[in-house]
Write an enzyme that holds these catalytic residues in place. Sequence first.
Site, short mmCIF file in Angstrom:
data_model
loop_
_atom_site.label_atom_id
_atom_site.label_comp_id
_atom_site.label_asym_id
_atom_site.label_seq_id
_atom_site.Cartn_x
_atom_site.Cartn_y
_atom_site.Cartn_z
N LYS A 7 0.84 -1.21 0.00
CA LYS A 7 0.00 0.00 0.00
C LYS A 7 0.87 1.26 0.00
CE LYS A 7 -2.07 -0.93 3.92
NZ LYS A 7 -1.42 -2.20 4.31
N ARG A 64 -9.02 1.13 9.66
CA ARG A 64 -8.60 -0.24 9.93
C ARG A 64 -9.61 -0.99 10.77
NH1 ARG A 64 -2.68 0.76 9.53
NH2 ARG A 64 -1.53 -1.18 9.62
N ARG A 100 11.69 -5.28 4.24
CA ARG A 100 11.28 -3.88 4.08
C ARG A 100 12.21 -2.93 4.83
NH1 ARG A 100 5.09 -2.47 4.79
NH2 ARG A 100 5.32 -3.01 6.98
N ARG A 148 11.62 -1.25 10.61
CA ARG A 148 10.68 -0.91 11.67
C ARG A 148 10.65 -1.95 12.78
NH1 ARG A 148 5.44 0.28 8.19
NH2 ARG A 148 4.58 -0.75 10.03
N ARG A 160 0.34 -9.23 13.36
CA ARG A 160 -0.27 -8.13 12.59
C ARG A 160 -1.17 -8.68 11.49
NH1 ARG A 160 4.59 -4.96 10.70
NH2 ARG A 160 3.10 -3.57 9.70
P1 AMP Z 1 1.33 0.65 9.21
O1 AMP Z 1 2.55 1.45 8.92
O2 AMP Z 1 0.14 1.11 8.47
O3 AMP Z 1 1.57 -0.83 9.10
O4 AMP Z 1 0.99 0.91 10.76
C1 AMP Z 1 1.91 0.57 11.79
C2 AMP Z 1 1.18 0.45 13.11
O5 AMP Z 1 0.59 1.70 13.44
C3 AMP Z 1 0.03 -0.55 13.11
O6 AMP Z 1 0.48 -1.87 13.34
C4 AMP Z 1 -0.80 0.00 14.26
O7 AMP Z 1 -0.22 -0.31 15.51
C5 AMP Z 1 -0.67 1.50 14.06
N1 AMP Z 1 -1.73 2.03 13.17
C6 AMP Z 1 -1.56 2.62 11.95
N2 AMP Z 1 -2.74 2.99 11.42
C7 AMP Z 1 -3.68 2.61 12.32
C8 AMP Z 1 -5.09 2.69 12.36
N3 AMP Z 1 -5.81 3.23 11.34
N4 AMP Z 1 -5.73 2.19 13.44
C9 AMP Z 1 -5.05 1.65 14.48
N5 AMP Z 1 -3.73 1.53 14.50
C10 AMP Z 1 -3.03 2.01 13.45
#
Ligand code: AMP
Length: 221
Positions: free
Chosen positions: A13, A88, A127, A160, A171
């Site tokens: 994404k 989400r 990544r 990360r 996740r």
């Molecule tokens: P991402 O970079 O989108 O994979 O997000 C990394 C982490 O940030 C996720 O595993 C969640 O802990 C948190 N996070 C990001 N976006 C959201 C969201 N819309 N709702 C809840 N947690 C989020």
Amino acid sequence: MVIILLGPPGVGKGTQGVLLSEALGWERLVTGDLLRAARREGTELGERAREYMDRGDLVPDEIIIGLVGERLRGLEPGQSVLFDGFPRTLPQAKALGAALPEVGRAVDGVVLFEAPDDVLVKRIGGRRSCPECGRVYNVYFDAPDLEDVCGDCGAALVHRSDDQPETVLHRLTVYREQTEPLVRYYGEEGTPLLRIEADRSPVEVRDALKVELTARLGVEG
Ligand code: AMP
């Protein structure tokens, strides 16, 4: 246009969001990046989010909804926006559905990126992300020219903390349980769903996405 990029962690994404926003001048609203920036800056919000993120759990809805609400109110009129990593959960989707009309918008389409779990696990392991400009690399198939240095802005790339193997499987489970139901929700809302097979190169995925955006939503460019 308001487009939601949906799909499991590691599906691409972020990569596609960057390519699309570069090609079309669309704004990206990436909740993961906003949270990581808050953590780096040491804000109270960043501190609250930290424990959830490190476990691979979702940050509570009220934190995320507040964060996105602020950004929505700051959008220029007519500026197209791509949501990456938001919504989400169902409460987040409903909050977005309530907030958009207040700024004269609605969700125009949902892009669902799909790939098998073993591909996702491998991709996440490789990544490396740029904390400054958000560009995402992969050591297996999209490595930076200089190891661990962003080719666009020169910042040091990071692996990360929530991309470590033990957190990744959790996740994926969280995605299946809490985020995947949004596909049905948007289907019931009558929002166009663009399914994209994401187990191929970033350029092939980008081209497939362009074709779908043009055919289904009339996006040119
Ligand atoms: P991402 O970079 O989108 O994979 O997000 C990394 C982490 O940030 C996720 O595993 C969640 O802990 C948190 N996070 C990001 N976006 C959201 C969201 N819309 N709702 C809840 N947690 C989020």
